[in-house]
Design an enzyme around this catalytic site. Structure first.
Site, short mmCIF file in Angstrom:
data_model
loop_
_atom_site.label_atom_id
_atom_site.label_comp_id
_atom_site.label_asym_id
_atom_site.label_seq_id
_atom_site.Cartn_x
_atom_site.Cartn_y
_atom_site.Cartn_z
CG ASN A 10 -8.06 -19.93 16.25
OD1 ASN A 10 -8.05 -21.12 16.58
ND2 ASN A 10 -7.88 -18.93 17.11
CE LYS A 12 -11.27 -18.13 18.32
NZ LYS A 12 -11.91 -16.94 18.86
CG HIS A 94 -6.17 -16.33 20.25
ND1 HIS A 94 -7.23 -16.05 21.10
CD2 HIS A 94 -6.65 -16.19 18.99
CE1 HIS A 94 -8.29 -15.76 20.36
NE2 HIS A 94 -7.96 -15.84 19.09
CD GLU A 96 -10.59 -17.14 22.15
OE1 GLU A 96 -10.19 -18.24 21.71
OE2 GLU A 96 -11.43 -16.44 21.56
CD GLU A 164 -7.33 -12.79 16.35
OE1 GLU A 164 -7.98 -13.26 15.42
OE2 GLU A 164 -7.13 -13.40 17.42
N GLY A 170 -15.48 -12.83 18.47
CA GLY A 170 -16.68 -13.61 18.79
C GLY A 170 -17.88 -12.76 19.16
CB SER A 204 -16.61 -10.16 14.29
OG SER A 204 -16.86 -10.54 15.64
N GLY A 225 -12.17 -16.78 13.20
CA GLY A 225 -12.58 -17.75 14.20
C GLY A 225 -13.88 -18.42 13.79
P1 13P Z 1 -14.08 -14.63 15.60
O1 13P Z 1 -13.83 -14.61 14.11
O2 13P Z 1 -15.01 -15.73 16.03
O3 13P Z 1 -14.43 -13.30 16.13
O4 13P Z 1 -12.67 -15.04 16.28
C1 13P Z 1 -11.51 -14.34 15.91
C2 13P Z 1 -10.36 -15.04 16.49
O5 13P Z 1 -10.17 -15.08 17.70
C3 13P Z 1 -9.43 -15.71 15.56
O6 13P Z 1 -8.25 -16.09 16.19
#
Ligand code: 13P
Length: 249
Positions: A10, A12, A94, A96, A164, A170, A204, A225
């Site tokens: 992803n 983003k 997601h 976010e 997640e 992140g 992560s 991510g």
């Molecule tokens: P990270 O791998 O940066 O923690 O993000 C995970 C994520 O939100 C994937 O959709």
């Protein structure tokens, strides 16, 4: 019946047309992998990425879609548009988007129905906050999100779930293997098609923890991510899923 393994990136809100060399490096890694490989770039790159990935084993996905197919929805993108641009999957719900755009389970459910009607595989995200986990409510929260977010006809829909934990996204923190195993088993118990639905872990995921996470019985892949932005790191995670000569679970 066996489940496929899926390693999904992803991106983003990252990536410009100059990022397409990435796929020249990833293509041979995907070709040799036991896993399906999916990259979800920003909407502006779906078409160019789909073009760059023609003839490879890399699939392309969106990061969100609208619940309606067309209409007066400035700035939104519909599921048929994603499909038309070359996407096969779409990430929905997601954290976010839940946090930053007020998306509720019922919105995710409507989007998932639109996505599957358009021929896209919805990748539905669920996950608890740190406060919820510390209060011992993680499974209850995720179960509620699942119940509200899955399309009503989920028994006949090809879909993917991504667990997640919000606090692991992140942050460099990952849930313990025990917690991931427990949550994935709890999710699988609640699915209409438990044996065939892919459940990904996200939060992560990095080259150095991917193999351990992917070795858990109910973990069918990863939603990556930050580490998916670096083709070397993402390739290492794809390799952690095993090569095409090994049997996929
Ligand atoms: P990270 O791998 O940066 O923690 O993000 C995970 C994520 O939100 C994937 O959709």
């Amino acid at each position: 019946m066996s489940r496929r393994t899926l390693i999904a990136g992803n991106w983003k809100m990252n990536g410009l047309t100059g990022s397409l060399d990435y796929f020249r490096e990833l293509a041979p890694v995907a070709a040799d992998s036991a896993a399906e490989v999916l990259v979800c770039p920003p909407a502006t790159l779906i078409h160019p990425v789909a073009q760059a990935c023609r003839g490879t084993r890399i699939r392309v996905g969106g990061q969100d879609c609208h619940a309606r197919n067309s209409g007066a929805h400035t700035g939104d993108i519909s599921a048929p548009m994603l499909r038309d641009a070359g996407a096969s999957h779409v990430i929905l719900g997601h954290s976010e988007r839940r946090a930053g755009h007020g998306e509720r389970d019922m919105d995710v459910q409507a989007k998932a129905a639109a996505a599957s009607a358009a021929g896209l595989v919805p990748v539905i995200c669920v996950g608890e906050t740190l406060t919820e986990r510390e209060a011992g409510q993680a499974v209850e929260v995720v179960a509620r999100q699942l119940a509200g977010s899955l399309p009503e006809n989920s028994a006949i829909v090809d879909l993917v779930i991504a667990y997640e934990p919000v606090w692991a996204i992140g942050t460099g923190l990952t849930a313990s293997l025990t917690d991931v195993a427990e949550m994935h088993a709890a999710i699988r118990e609640r699915l209409k098609n438990p044996l065939t639905t892919c459940i990904l872990y996200g939060g992560s995921v990095k080259p150095d923890n991917a193999e351990a996470l992917l070795s858990l019985a109910d973990v069918d892949g990863a939603l990556v991510g930050g580490a998916s932005l670096d083709v070397t790191d993402f390739s290492a995670i794809v390799r952690a899923a095993g090569s095409g000569t090994q049997l996929a679970r």
